[in-house]
Design a protein around this motif. Sequence first.
Motif, PDB file in Angstrom:
ATOM      1  N   GLY A  27      -7.723   0.367  34.355  1.00 25.25           N
ATOM      2  CA  GLY A  27      -6.587  -0.315  33.559  1.00 25.25           C
ATOM      3  C   GLY A  27      -7.304  -0.682  32.120  1.00 25.25           C
ATOM      4  N   LYS A  28      -8.552  -1.184  31.971  1.00 26.60           N
ATOM      5  CA  LYS A  28      -9.023  -1.300  30.695  1.00 26.60           C
ATOM      6  C   LYS A  28      -9.039  -0.059  29.878  1.00 26.60           C
ATOM      7  CE  LYS A  28      -9.722  -5.621  30.439  1.00 26.60           C
ATOM      8  NZ  LYS A  28      -9.147  -6.645  29.691  1.00 26.60           N
ATOM      9  N   SER A  29      -9.536   1.110  30.404  1.00 25.85           N
ATOM     10  CA  SER A  29      -9.449   2.310  29.672  1.00 25.85           C
ATOM     11  C   SER A  29      -8.272   2.835  29.374  1.00 25.85           C
ATOM     12  CB  SER A  29     -10.357   3.627  30.620  1.00 25.85           C
ATOM     13  OG  SER A  29     -10.084   4.726  29.884  1.00 25.85           O
ATOM     14  N   LEU A  30      -7.295   2.611  30.141  1.00 24.29           N
ATOM     15  CA  LEU A  30      -5.922   2.997  29.805  1.00 24.29           C
ATOM     16  C   LEU A  30      -5.084   2.147  28.563  1.00 24.29           C
ATOM     17  CD1 LEU A  30      -4.260   3.693  33.238  1.00 24.29           C
ATOM     18  CD2 LEU A  30      -4.449   5.413  31.523  1.00 24.29           C
ATOM     19  N   ARG A  72      -4.288   3.372  24.954  1.00 21.24           N
ATOM     20  CA  ARG A  72      -2.769   2.927  24.448  1.00 21.24           C
ATOM     21  C   ARG A  72      -2.959   2.175  23.172  1.00 21.24           C
ATOM     22  NH1 ARG A  72      -1.096  -2.368  26.948  1.00 21.24           N
ATOM     23  NH2 ARG A  72      -2.613  -2.956  25.473  1.00 21.24           N
ATOM     24  N   ASP A  73      -3.998   1.346  22.851  1.00 21.66           N
ATOM     25  CA  ASP A  73      -4.079   0.929  21.749  1.00 21.66           C
ATOM     26  C   ASP A  73      -4.639   1.940  20.622  1.00 21.66           C
ATOM     27  OD1 ASP A  73      -3.469  -1.658  22.837  1.00 21.66           O
ATOM     28  OD2 ASP A  73      -5.684  -2.283  23.081  1.00 21.66           O
ATOM     29  N   ALA A 128       1.426   6.219  23.579  1.00 20.90           N
ATOM     30  CA  ALA A 128       1.396   4.900  23.835  1.00 20.90           C
ATOM     31  C   ALA A 128       2.206   4.527  24.990  1.00 20.90           C
ATOM     32  CB  ALA A 128       1.622   4.207  22.480  1.00 20.90           C
ATOM     33  N   THR A 129       3.511   4.951  24.918  1.00 23.00           N
ATOM     34  CA  THR A 129       4.380   4.584  26.014  1.00 23.00           C
ATOM     35  C   THR A 129       4.010   5.086  27.319  1.00 23.00           C
ATOM     36  OG1 THR A 129       6.171   4.842  24.449  1.00 23.00           O
ATOM     37  CG2 THR A 129       6.767   4.859  26.848  1.00 23.00           C
ATOM     38  N   GLN A 130       3.473   6.139  27.589  1.00 25.67           N
ATOM     39  CA  GLN A 130       2.938   6.670  28.806  1.00 25.67           C
ATOM     40  C   GLN A 130       1.782   5.987  29.173  1.00 25.67           C
ATOM     41  OE1 GLN A 130       2.406  11.014  28.098  1.00 25.67           O
ATOM     42  NE2 GLN A 130       4.472  11.516  28.539  1.00 25.67           N
ATOM     43  N   GLN A 131       0.802   5.754  28.162  1.00 29.40           N
ATOM     44  CA  GLN A 131      -0.371   5.006  28.661  1.00 29.40           C
ATOM     45  C   GLN A 131      -0.184   3.399  29.025  1.00 29.40           C
ATOM     46  OE1 GLN A 131      -2.098   6.168  25.281  1.00 29.40           O
ATOM     47  NE2 GLN A 131      -3.159   8.109  26.270  1.00 29.40           N
ATOM     48  N   ASN A 132       0.879   3.051  28.221  1.00 30.99           N
ATOM     49  CA  ASN A 132       1.296   1.728  28.623  1.00 30.99           C
ATOM     50  C   ASN A 132       1.627   1.532  30.196  1.00 30.99           C
ATOM     51  OD1 ASN A 132       1.556  -1.187  27.720  1.00 30.99           O
ATOM     52  ND2 ASN A 132       3.812  -0.797  27.819  1.00 30.99           N
TER      53      ASN A 132
END
Length: 198
Positions: A127-130, A134-135, A47-51
Amino acid sequence: MAFEELGRDADRENSKGRDKLVGVYIAILAVILAICSLGGSNAQQDATQQNIAASNVWAFFQAKNARRQALRLHADEFEVMLKATPAMPDDARKSIEEKVASYKELDKSLTSDPKSGEGLDELFNKGKSLEADRDQSLQRGPYFDYGQALLQIAIVLASVAIISGGNLVLLASFFLGALGSAATLGGFTLAFPLPFAG
């Protein structure tokens, strides 16, 4: 007298056998707890990396969008200049028209550039995919949190069952261990909603 001693020996042997089985059960719970803990840690790191990755993509998106807007403003100014000055010399008019054409071409590549994947359209989708990834990683966290708590309590109850010899405590441990294992599985698969997580 001999029958009483034989009975006590049989009870001790049964108790030892039961304690061994409970010990194996505790070891299995400990392994599941370790896997659950690893899953929770990985979900948080993901989650942190994807954020961070999503933030970087959105910053790049904003910079490109600002550049595109500046190009559009310059192109509009040049087009107004061409319309406002009909008596402009031909070489100056041609130079300005070429500049406007190059700005519009650059505008197109800033808007969409499938080859490099760095057009605004592609960056928006990335960006939406990342953010979605993350979500999903954040959604996994509560499963692992509940799984760890339930498994730890199940281990404690199983340990108490060894000391006390109580079967009711052991049944409660089995129940909580099953719930903790299910929560761990749910954390990896998201196969079912977590009913008590808001």
